[in-house]
Design a protein around this motif. Structure first.
Motif, mmCIF file in Angstrom:
data_model
loop_
_atom_site.group_PDB
_atom_site.id
_atom_site.type_symbol
_atom_site.label_atom_id
_atom_site.label_comp_id
_atom_site.label_asym_id
_atom_site.label_seq_id
_atom_site.Cartn_x
_atom_site.Cartn_y
_atom_site.Cartn_z
ATOM 1 N N ILE A 23 0.834 -1.198 0.000
ATOM 2 C CA ILE A 23 0.000 0.000 0.000
ATOM 3 C C ILE A 23 0.871 1.251 0.000
ATOM 4 C CG2 ILE A 23 -1.992 -1.076 1.104
ATOM 5 C CD1 ILE A 23 -0.995 0.173 3.764
ATOM 6 N N GLY A 24 0.308 2.326 -0.533
ATOM 7 C CA GLY A 24 0.965 3.620 -0.513
ATOM 8 C C GLY A 24 -0.077 4.719 -0.398
ATOM 9 N N HIS A 25 0.293 5.800 0.234
ATOM 10 C CA HIS A 25 -0.631 6.918 0.422
ATOM 11 C C HIS A 25 0.142 8.227 0.335
ATOM 12 C CE1 HIS A 25 -3.640 9.585 2.209
ATOM 13 N NE2 HIS A 25 -2.699 9.999 3.052
ATOM 14 N N GLY A 26 -0.432 9.213 -0.320
ATOM 15 C CA GLY A 26 0.144 10.547 -0.374
ATOM 16 C C GLY A 26 -0.950 11.591 -0.320
ATOM 17 N N ASP A 27 -0.697 12.682 0.384
ATOM 18 C CA ASP A 27 -1.675 13.757 0.492
ATOM 19 C C ASP A 27 -0.923 15.070 0.653
ATOM 20 O OD1 ASP A 27 -4.765 14.295 1.083
ATOM 21 O OD2 ASP A 27 -3.585 15.600 2.394
ATOM 22 N N ALA A 28 -1.370 16.105 -0.055
ATOM 23 C CA ALA A 28 -0.775 17.434 0.054
ATOM 24 C C ALA A 28 -1.904 18.454 0.146
ATOM 25 C CB ALA A 28 0.121 17.745 -1.142
ATOM 26 N N TYR A 29 -1.667 19.525 0.907
ATOM 27 C CA TYR A 29 -2.713 20.531 1.083
ATOM 28 C C TYR A 29 -2.086 21.886 1.363
ATOM 29 C CZ TYR A 29 -1.754 19.866 6.080
ATOM 30 O OH TYR A 29 -1.127 19.778 7.298
ATOM 31 N N GLY A 38 -3.952 40.297 5.662
ATOM 32 C CA GLY A 38 -3.424 41.004 6.815
ATOM 33 C C GLY A 38 -2.733 40.112 7.815
ATOM 34 N N SER A 39 -2.801 38.780 7.622
ATOM 35 C CA SER A 39 -2.093 37.866 8.509
ATOM 36 C C SER A 39 -0.592 38.056 8.339
ATOM 37 C CB SER A 39 -2.469 36.418 8.187
ATOM 38 O OG SER A 39 -1.697 35.518 8.959
ATOM 39 N N PRO A 40 0.188 37.929 9.415
ATOM 40 C CA PRO A 40 1.639 38.108 9.298
ATOM 41 C C PRO A 40 2.340 36.978 8.554
ATOM 42 C CG PRO A 40 1.064 37.429 11.522
ATOM 43 C CD PRO A 40 -0.226 37.716 10.813
ATOM 44 N N ARG A 41 1.638 35.936 8.164
ATOM 45 C CA ARG A 41 2.261 34.823 7.460
ATOM 46 C C ARG A 41 1.536 34.546 6.159
ATOM 47 N NH1 ARG A 41 0.549 29.264 10.526
ATOM 48 N NH2 ARG A 41 -1.700 29.611 10.611
ATOM 49 N N LYS A 42 2.207 33.821 5.270
ATOM 50 C CA LYS A 42 1.629 33.444 3.994
ATOM 51 C C LYS A 42 0.879 32.123 4.121
ATOM 52 C CE LYS A 42 5.325 35.741 1.408
ATOM 53 N NZ LYS A 42 6.418 35.572 0.400
ATOM 54 N N ALA A 43 0.308 31.660 3.015
ATOM 55 C CA ALA A 43 -0.376 30.361 2.997
ATOM 56 C C ALA A 43 0.566 29.270 3.496
ATOM 57 C CB ALA A 43 -0.860 30.047 1.590
ATOM 58 N N GLN A 44 0.010 28.328 4.230
ATOM 59 C CA GLN A 44 0.786 27.259 4.852
ATOM 60 C C GLN A 44 0.558 25.953 4.101
ATOM 61 O OE1 GLN A 44 2.840 27.932 7.856
ATOM 62 N NE2 GLN A 44 2.446 29.839 6.748
ATOM 63 N N ASN A 45 1.642 25.230 3.832
ATOM 64 C CA ASN A 45 1.567 23.981 3.074
ATOM 65 C C ASN A 45 1.975 22.794 3.939
ATOM 66 O OD1 ASN A 45 0.908 25.333 0.596
ATOM 67 N ND2 ASN A 45 3.056 25.944 0.457
ATOM 68 N N GLY A 46 1.241 21.700 3.785
ATOM 69 C CA GLY A 46 1.551 20.482 4.519
ATOM 70 C C GLY A 46 1.285 19.257 3.676
ATOM 71 N N GLY A 47 1.613 18.100 4.208
ATOM 72 C CA GLY A 47 1.372 16.868 3.474
ATOM 73 C C GLY A 47 1.925 15.659 4.201
ATOM 74 N N ARG A 48 1.665 14.515 3.608
ATOM 75 C CA ARG A 48 2.091 13.255 4.217
ATOM 76 C C ARG A 48 2.253 12.213 3.123
ATOM 77 N NH1 ARG A 48 1.015 10.470 9.555
ATOM 78 N NH2 ARG A 48 0.894 8.245 9.111
ATOM 79 N N ARG A 64 3.192 18.857 9.105
ATOM 80 C CA ARG A 64 1.875 19.240 9.606
ATOM 81 C C ARG A 64 1.838 20.734 9.907
ATOM 82 N NH1 ARG A 64 -1.664 15.924 13.995
ATOM 83 N NH2 ARG A 64 -1.033 14.297 12.518
ATOM 84 N N VAL A 65 0.846 21.397 9.324
ATOM 85 C CA VAL A 65 0.656 22.825 9.564
ATOM 86 C C VAL A 65 0.145 23.036 10.989
ATOM 87 C CG1 VAL A 65 -0.723 24.835 8.885
ATOM 88 C CG2 VAL A 65 0.247 23.319 7.128
ATOM 89 N N ASP A 66 0.746 23.984 11.716
ATOM 90 C CA ASP A 66 0.300 24.354 13.064
ATOM 91 C C ASP A 66 0.070 23.110 13.920
ATOM 92 O OD1 ASP A 66 0.373 26.857 11.962
ATOM 93 O OD2 ASP A 66 -1.789 27.078 11.792
ATOM 94 N N ALA A 67 1.118 22.322 14.079
ATOM 95 C CA ALA A 67 1.000 21.021 14.731
ATOM 96 C C ALA A 67 0.540 21.122 16.180
ATOM 97 C CB ALA A 67 2.337 20.282 14.666
ATOM 98 N N TYR A 68 0.905 22.195 16.881
ATOM 99 C CA TYR A 68 0.420 22.406 18.240
ATOM 100 C C TYR A 68 -0.660 23.479 18.189
ATOM 101 C CZ TYR A 68 0.622 22.639 23.336
ATOM 102 O OH TYR A 68 0.318 22.560 24.667
ATOM 103 N N PRO A 69 -1.787 23.297 18.867
ATOM 104 C CA PRO A 69 -2.929 24.202 18.688
ATOM 105 C C PRO A 69 -2.634 25.677 18.912
ATOM 106 C CG PRO A 69 -3.608 22.253 19.899
ATOM 107 C CD PRO A 69 -2.115 22.171 19.764
ATOM 108 N N LEU A 70 -1.661 26.001 19.776
ATOM 109 C CA LEU A 70 -1.397 27.393 20.113
ATOM 110 C C LEU A 70 -0.178 27.964 19.403
ATOM 111 C CD1 LEU A 70 -2.120 27.320 23.962
ATOM 112 C CD2 LEU A 70 -3.712 27.537 22.043
ATOM 113 N N ASP A 71 0.486 27.162 18.573
ATOM 114 C CA ASP A 71 1.670 27.603 17.837
ATOM 115 C C ASP A 71 1.356 27.705 16.350
ATOM 116 O OD1 ASP A 71 3.011 27.532 20.197
ATOM 117 O OD2 ASP A 71 4.201 25.749 19.746
#
Length: 226
Positions: free
Chosen positions: A157-163, A170-180, A203-210
């Motif tokens: 089996i194999g699996h891939g996902d990107a988002y 106005g957010s201080p950061r740009k779009a965030q990219n993640g995947g597995r 993983r984007v924003d892996a800890y809820p407050l970071d």
């Protein structure tokens, strides 16, 4: 209830951050009704992340996902209208405010079989309806699952996902990219299956407050219903 699927996953995370050592989640999805041209599906999942900050097995967050969708089939393709909810919580740590978001959008799926090879491709586009604490405005992503039959009792089996998570103006950061990506072996039984796999995740924003991503290698197993 024409279809159901349940899973239980447990994996070790190879991360230098002591907040991320183990990841376990369980849940399932099932069709409430199948009306021939499509179906109405409900999904629920709970994920627990454990670290080693205070003790060897230290749960520090729990994440809930709820999803309801309705689809339309044409050929090997299926288009879903989706309502999607995620809420994130801390375990054994204080947090007096919510971290969650609601989304609505479209998911397109195509399943094909070529001899011993099965493939499922998916694309999705979801917009945020309501959010708390996060700066997301939309998610765009896609994935691929492949399964190659070795014999009646085993599959490779194999699996891939990107988002990408788009963020508000106005957010201080740009779009965030993640995947597995992950790959492994599926052992098939009469009423269930077990996956043994290795993988890598960003993983984007892996800890809820970071508002920072985390990356790690994973090794785990997954128990599936059949």
């Amino acid at each position: 209830l024409t279809r159901y699927r349940f899973h239980l996953d447990a994996e070790h995370l190879a991360s230098s951050d002591t907040r991320f050592v183990w990841d376990a989640d369980f849940g399932g999805d099932f069709d409430l009704v199948d009306y021939g041209k499509g179906r109405i599906t409900a999904l629920a999942n709970y994920e627990a992340i454990l670290g080693s900050q205070f003790r060897n097995f230290d749960p520090n967050q729990g994440n809930y996902t709820l999803d309801v969708s309705a689809s339309f089939r044409f050929g090997a393709n299926e288009v879903f209208g989706v309502l999607h909810h995620i809420s994130r919580h801390l375990s054994d740590r204080a947090k007096a405010f919510p971290v969650d978001w609601n989304m609505a959008g479209v998911r397109v799926m195509r399943h094909t079989t070529r001899g011993r090879l099965e493939m499922t491709m998916e694309g999705r586009a979801l917009g945020v309806l309501k959010r708390s604490y996060v700066d997301y405005t939309a998610e765009i992503g896609g994935g691929l699952d492949v399964s190659l039959e070795v014999n009646p009792h085993a599959r490779i089996i194999g699996h891939g996902d990107a988002y990408g998570m788009l963020v508000q103006q106005g957010s201080p950061r740009k779009a965030q990219n993640g995947g597995r990506v992950e790959g492994g072996l599926r052992l098939l039984g009469t009423h269930g299956a077990i996956d043994l796999y290795l993988g890598y995740e960003r993983r984007v924003d892996a800890y809820p407050l970071d508002t920072v991503p985390q990356t790690w290698f994973v090794a785990g197993f997954r128990v599936l219903s059949r």
